[in-house]
Structures are given as structure tokens and as C-alpha cells.
Write a protein that holds these residues in place. Structure first.
Motif, PDB file in Angstrom:
ATOM      1  N   THR A  95       0.811  -1.139  -0.052  1.00  0.00           N
ATOM      2  CA  THR A  95      -0.094   0.054   0.128  1.00  0.00           C
ATOM      3  C   THR A  95       0.925   1.232   0.101  1.00  0.00           C
ATOM      4  N   ASN A  96       0.729   1.996  -1.009  1.00  0.00           N
ATOM      5  CA  ASN A  96       1.420   3.400  -1.038  1.00  0.00           C
ATOM      6  C   ASN A  96       2.834   3.414  -0.944  1.00  0.00           C
ATOM      7  N   GLY A  97       3.448   2.100  -1.702  1.00  0.00           N
ATOM      8  CA  GLY A  97       4.847   1.879  -1.714  1.00  0.00           C
ATOM      9  C   GLY A  97       5.474   1.225  -0.381  1.00  0.00           C
ATOM     10  N   VAL A  98       4.495   0.844   0.471  1.00  0.00           N
ATOM     11  CA  VAL A  98       5.005  -0.003   1.933  1.00  0.00           C
ATOM     12  C   VAL A  98       4.506  -1.252   1.495  1.00  0.00           C
ATOM     13  N   ALA A  99       5.451  -2.167   1.737  1.00  0.00           N
ATOM     14  CA  ALA A  99       5.198  -3.739   1.745  1.00  0.00           C
ATOM     15  C   ALA A  99       4.698  -4.282   3.042  1.00  0.00           C
ATOM     16  N   ASP A 100       3.427  -4.932   3.036  1.00  0.00           N
ATOM     17  CA  ASP A 100       3.126  -5.534   4.231  1.00  0.00           C
ATOM     18  C   ASP A 100       3.708  -6.836   4.375  1.00  0.00           C
ATOM     19  N   GLN A 101       4.469  -6.967   5.469  1.00  0.00           N
ATOM     20  CA  GLN A 101       5.457  -8.408   5.475  1.00  0.00           C
ATOM     21  C   GLN A 101       4.372  -9.306   6.069  1.00  0.00           C
ATOM     22  N   GLU A 102       3.595  -8.812   6.772  1.00  0.00           N
ATOM     23  CA  GLU A 102       2.787  -9.929   7.407  1.00  0.00           C
ATOM     24  C   GLU A 102       1.780 -10.608   6.283  1.00  0.00           C
ATOM     25  N   ALA A 103       1.467  -9.829   5.508  1.00  0.00           N
ATOM     26  CA  ALA A 103       0.439 -10.427   4.415  1.00  0.00           C
ATOM     27  C   ALA A 103       1.395 -11.160   3.375  1.00  0.00           C
ATOM     28  N   LEU A 104       2.596 -10.503   3.293  1.00  0.00           N
ATOM     29  CA  LEU A 104       3.598 -11.586   2.476  1.00  0.00           C
ATOM     30  C   LEU A 104       3.919 -12.754   3.002  1.00  0.00           C
ATOM     31  N   ARG A 105       4.193 -12.831   4.174  1.00  0.00           N
ATOM     32  CA  ARG A 105       4.460 -13.922   5.004  1.00  0.00           C
ATOM     33  C   ARG A 105       3.417 -14.911   4.961  1.00  0.00           C
ATOM     34  N   ARG A 108       2.830 -16.705   1.652  1.00  0.00           N
ATOM     35  CA  ARG A 108       3.989 -17.347   1.262  1.00  0.00           C
ATOM     36  C   ARG A 108       4.842 -16.743   0.142  1.00  0.00           C
ATOM     37  N   LEU A 109       4.829 -15.433   0.083  1.00  0.00           N
ATOM     38  CA  LEU A 109       5.262 -14.593  -0.976  1.00  0.00           C
ATOM     39  C   LEU A 109       6.383 -13.754  -0.553  1.00  0.00           C
ATOM     40  N   GLN A 110       7.674 -13.585  -1.527  1.00  0.00           N
ATOM     41  CA  GLN A 110       8.534 -12.724  -1.418  1.00  0.00           C
ATOM     42  C   GLN A 110       8.408 -11.252  -1.880  1.00  0.00           C
ATOM     43  N   ILE A 111       8.733 -10.369  -1.679  1.00  0.00           N
ATOM     44  CA  ILE A 111       8.648  -8.816  -2.007  1.00  0.00           C
ATOM     45  C   ILE A 111       9.260  -9.082  -3.671  1.00  0.00           C
ATOM     46  N   GLU A 112      10.083  -9.984  -4.015  1.00  0.00           N
ATOM     47  CA  GLU A 112      10.538 -10.259  -5.429  1.00  0.00           C
ATOM     48  C   GLU A 112       9.414 -10.733  -6.078  1.00  0.00           C
ATOM     49  N   ASP A 113       8.446 -11.604  -5.749  1.00  0.00           N
ATOM     50  CA  ASP A 113       7.652 -12.041  -6.603  1.00  0.00           C
ATOM     51  C   ASP A 113       6.655 -10.796  -7.073  1.00  0.00           C
ATOM     52  N   VAL A 124       7.141  -1.081 -13.728  1.00  0.00           N
ATOM     53  CA  VAL A 124       7.449  -0.268 -12.477  1.00  0.00           C
ATOM     54  C   VAL A 124       8.679  -0.815 -11.964  1.00  0.00           C
ATOM     55  N   GLU A 125       9.587  -0.009 -11.715  1.00  0.00           N
ATOM     56  CA  GLU A 125      11.176  -0.065 -11.271  1.00  0.00           C
ATOM     57  C   GLU A 125      11.323  -0.292  -9.848  1.00  0.00           C
ATOM     58  N   SER A 126      10.476   0.604  -9.115  1.00  0.00           N
ATOM     59  CA  SER A 126      10.642   0.576  -7.589  1.00  0.00           C
ATOM     60  C   SER A 126       9.397   0.185  -6.874  1.00  0.00           C
ATOM     61  N   VAL A 127       9.591  -0.335  -5.632  1.00  0.00           N
ATOM     62  CA  VAL A 127       8.454  -0.437  -4.696  1.00  0.00           C
ATOM     63  C   VAL A 127       7.727   1.043  -4.399  1.00  0.00           C
ATOM     64  N   LEU A 135      -3.009  -9.495  -4.315  1.00  0.00           N
ATOM     65  CA  LEU A 135      -2.888 -10.888  -4.442  1.00  0.00           C
ATOM     66  C   LEU A 135      -4.471 -11.272  -4.744  1.00  0.00           C
ATOM     67  N   GLU A 136      -4.879 -11.713  -6.116  1.00  0.00           N
ATOM     68  CA  GLU A 136      -6.257 -11.730  -6.039  1.00  0.00           C
ATOM     69  C   GLU A 136      -6.767 -13.157  -5.733  1.00  0.00           C
ATOM     70  N   VAL A 137      -7.983 -13.325  -5.728  1.00  0.00           N
ATOM     71  CA  VAL A 137      -8.535 -14.864  -5.530  1.00  0.00           C
ATOM     72  C   VAL A 137      -7.951 -15.748  -6.426  1.00  0.00           C
ATOM     73  N   SER A 138      -7.914 -15.416  -7.664  1.00  0.00           N
ATOM     74  CA  SER A 138      -7.228 -16.480  -8.874  1.00  0.00           C
ATOM     75  C   SER A 138      -5.837 -16.797  -8.561  1.00  0.00           C
ATOM     76  N   GLY A 139      -5.001 -16.024  -7.539  1.00  0.00           N
ATOM     77  CA  GLY A 139      -3.795 -16.200  -7.446  1.00  0.00           C
ATOM     78  C   GLY A 139      -2.841 -15.270  -8.347  1.00  0.00           C
ATOM     79  N   ALA A 140      -3.407 -14.294  -9.155  1.00  0.00           N
ATOM     80  CA  ALA A 140      -2.517 -13.517  -9.918  1.00  0.00           C
ATOM     81  C   ALA A 140      -2.332 -12.391  -9.136  1.00  0.00           C
ATOM     82  N   ILE A 141      -1.171 -11.640  -9.045  1.00  0.00           N
ATOM     83  CA  ILE A 141      -1.082 -10.365  -8.530  1.00  0.00           C
ATOM     84  C   ILE A 141      -1.301  -9.303  -9.210  1.00  0.00           C
TER      85      ILE A 141
END
Lengths: 147, 167
Positions: A95-105, A108-113, A124-127, A135-141
Motif C-alpha cells: 500500500t502506497n509503496g510500503v510492503a505488508d510483511q505480515e501479508a507476504l509471509r 508465502r510470497l517474497q517482495i521479489e515476486d 514499475v522499477e521501484s516498490v 494478490l487476487e483470489v485467482s492467485g494473480a498479483i
């Protein structure tokens, strides 16, 4: 009768296992995920057909699977909670360039994904340039760029 | 680092913040992975049949031993190993009708000398060997899932055994 029970049992067991294993497992396909998918399809085929390879059995199984799918779709439309439980909900990863680490964990996703999806979809070059990554219900980002 | 300030009014249309629900799902998923691990470990110990300590059981009698499947799987091959002690006289392995209901006998190595029904039990007669024990292998195919109380034995010693055939 056995074909219908076998079909329903495998359908629901597979549904529960895939749902519990997390959305990443089969939606975002790496070569390892592809191997898992192929092995699962081969294994479930044996369990569903048993030793009956007749056309009748195949038709009964196909009808069972389609009907189960149709009934589940009605259940999801009648009950929003059932829909959330069965399919899951969209997960906001950035959200607004800030990664939600809890959601990523949790997913089971990495910020690189996420950044890979951002490069692919929006160049896009930068977060910091990402307004929302979802992350949509379909699994797509899905990536929404900052204006 | 969490997304503080992610209010529903800032989110794209159709997207809602389901954080509490998602946390519960993630907890359930992690618990499920633990259960998956337990299932696989119990499988290694034989709790799901097809090899492993718990899947086989040994019945001992004065005339020999019967190694039979305690936990098996439906519509799958399995085996019974019988070892008769050395002796001149013919050896008899005994099974009841419940055994044949749970298991289809695909083959017996070596073949029995005679198979005779007696008082509701089936007697498989094998020639004895005075110098060496005799090994017999029943190749089976499981027929119906569930718990089966079967009777197996050698000679006069017949025991009631509980066998589980998993679906």
C-alpha cells in the motif's frame, strides 16, 4: 454409486488440501509447482477411476465433478462467508509503496515476486512506485501504479 | 511493517480489508501443514498401511508364525507370510469366511496340497519339512474397506484378529 462417492471424495479432499496449502501453491506456477500439478493429476486419476476404465465410469465421474462445481458455485453465491472460506479473499500486499510483511509471509510470497509482477504488468522499477499490489483470489498479483 | 492507514475508503473498488479473516485463515493453514506432517510421519510408521511398523502384525503359535497385515488399503495388493516350524506332519493354515470377505486370495506360493472347508473354516494343507521351516506366501488383494474381525491360525491354534482396511 462407488464412482460418484470416489469422485466427490477426491474433489473435496483435493479442494481442502489445495485451500489449506495456501494460494501460492498452484496459482503462481514455478517448474516445481508444475511437477506437483502433474503428479497430483496422475494420482487422483487412479484414485477416482479405481480399476474401472469404462466410458460409463468416465462419464459418471465427469458429471459428478461438474455438478459438485456447480453446487459449490451456488453455495458461494448464497453465502458470502462460504465464498470467502472456499475461494479466499484478495490480499493487499503493498500500500502506497510500503510492503505488508505480515501479508507476504501469510501468502508465502517474497517482495521479489511482487516486484516481478510489477515489472511485467506496469514496467514499475521501484516498490515506491506501487500504489497497491493485490494478490487476487485467482492467485494473480494485480499492480496499481502511483499516478 | 504493516500497512497502517489502509482504510477501506482508500482501497480500489471491490477490494475490502479482510485482515482479521485472513489472519484466521493463515493460522488454520499453518495448523493444517502441521497436520499434513503428522499424517506423513504416521504413514512412515505404518499407520496408513503398506509397510511400516504398525501396518504388520505377527501371530505366534507353537507350530509357526503368521505375519499378516494389521492395517491395509482398499483395492490394493498385500501379503500374508506364514512360517511353519520343521516337522514331518502336514501343516495346516486356517482362515475363516470373514478373511475371504476382506481379502481376495490371488495366489499361494507354494500351492497348498489340499484346501478343505471344516466347521466354517477353510483349511489350507501344506506338506511339512522335517529339517527346515516351511515358508508360505498368500498374495492378497483387499476387497472391502473398514474393520474386519478375522480368524487365522495354524493347526489347533486359531485366533480372532482385527484388521483395518483403509478406504
Amino acid at each position: 454409486m462407488e464412482s460418484v462417492i470416489r469422485g466427490l471424495a477426491i474433489y473435496f479432499v483435493l479442494l481442502v488440501i489445495i485451500r489449506l496449502s495456501g494460494r501460492r501453491t498452484l496459482a503462481q506456477m514455478t517448474p516445481f509447482d508444475l511437477v506437483i500439478l502433474l503428479v497430483i493429476s496422475e494420482t487422483t486419476q487412479q484414485a477416482m477411476l479405481g480399476d474401472d476404465f469404462s466410458i460409463t465410469n468416465a462419464i459418471v465421474l465427469i458429471l459428478t465433478l461438474f455438478l459438485a462445481d456447480i453446487l459449490l458455485s451456488y453455495l458461494k453465491s448464497w453465502s458470502p462467508l462460504a465464498g470467502k472460506v472456499i475461494d479466499g479473499v484478495p490480499t493487499i500486499l503493498i500500500t502506497n509503496g510500503v510492503a505488508d510483511q505480515e501479508a507476504l509471509r501469510g501468502c508465502r510470497l517474497q517482495i521479489e515476486d511482487v516486484l516481478e509482477a510489477a515489472r511485467n504488468q506496469q514496467g514499475v522499477e521501484s516498490v515506491k512506485d506501487i500504489r497497491f499490489a493485490i494478490l487476487e483470489v485467482s492467485g494473480a498479483i494485480s499492480i496499481i501504479k502511483n499516478q | 511493517m504493516t500497512n497502517k492507514g489502509t482504510g477501506s475508503d482508500h482501497l480500489p473498488d471491490g477490494i475490502r480489508d479482510h485482515r482479521a479473516f485472513q489472519r484466521r485463515v493463515w493460522i488454520v493453514q499453518r495448523a493444517a501443514w502441521f497436520v499434513f506432517g503428522i499424517v506423513l510421519i504416521s504413514c512412515l510408521f505404518g499407520a496408513l498401511g503398506k509397510g511400516g511398523y504398525l501396518s504388520r502384525a505377527l501371530m505366534e503359535t507353537p507350530q509357526g508364525t503368521v505375519d499378516y497385515p494389521a492395517i491395509s488399503r482398499w483395492n490394493a495388493p498385500d501379503e500374508i507370510h506364514i512360517r511353519f516350524g520343521p516337522g514331518d506332519a502336514d501343516r495346516v493354515f486356517i482362515a475363516d469366511a470373514a478373511f475371504l470377505k476382506g481379502f481376495f486370495v490371488e495366489g499361494i506360493d507354494p500351492p497348498p496340497k489340499a484346501v478343505t472347508p471344516k466347521a466354517g473354516l477353510i483349511h489350507y494343507q501344506f506338506p511339512g519339512n522335517p529339517g527346515l521351516p516351511v515358508d508360505v506366501r498368500f498374495r492378497l488383494h483387499t476387497q472391502s474397506p473398514g474393520f474386519h474381525r478375522i480368524h487365522l491360525g495354524i493347526g489347533d491354534h486359531v485366533s480372532a484378529l482385527l484388521v483395518l482396511i483403509l478406504p
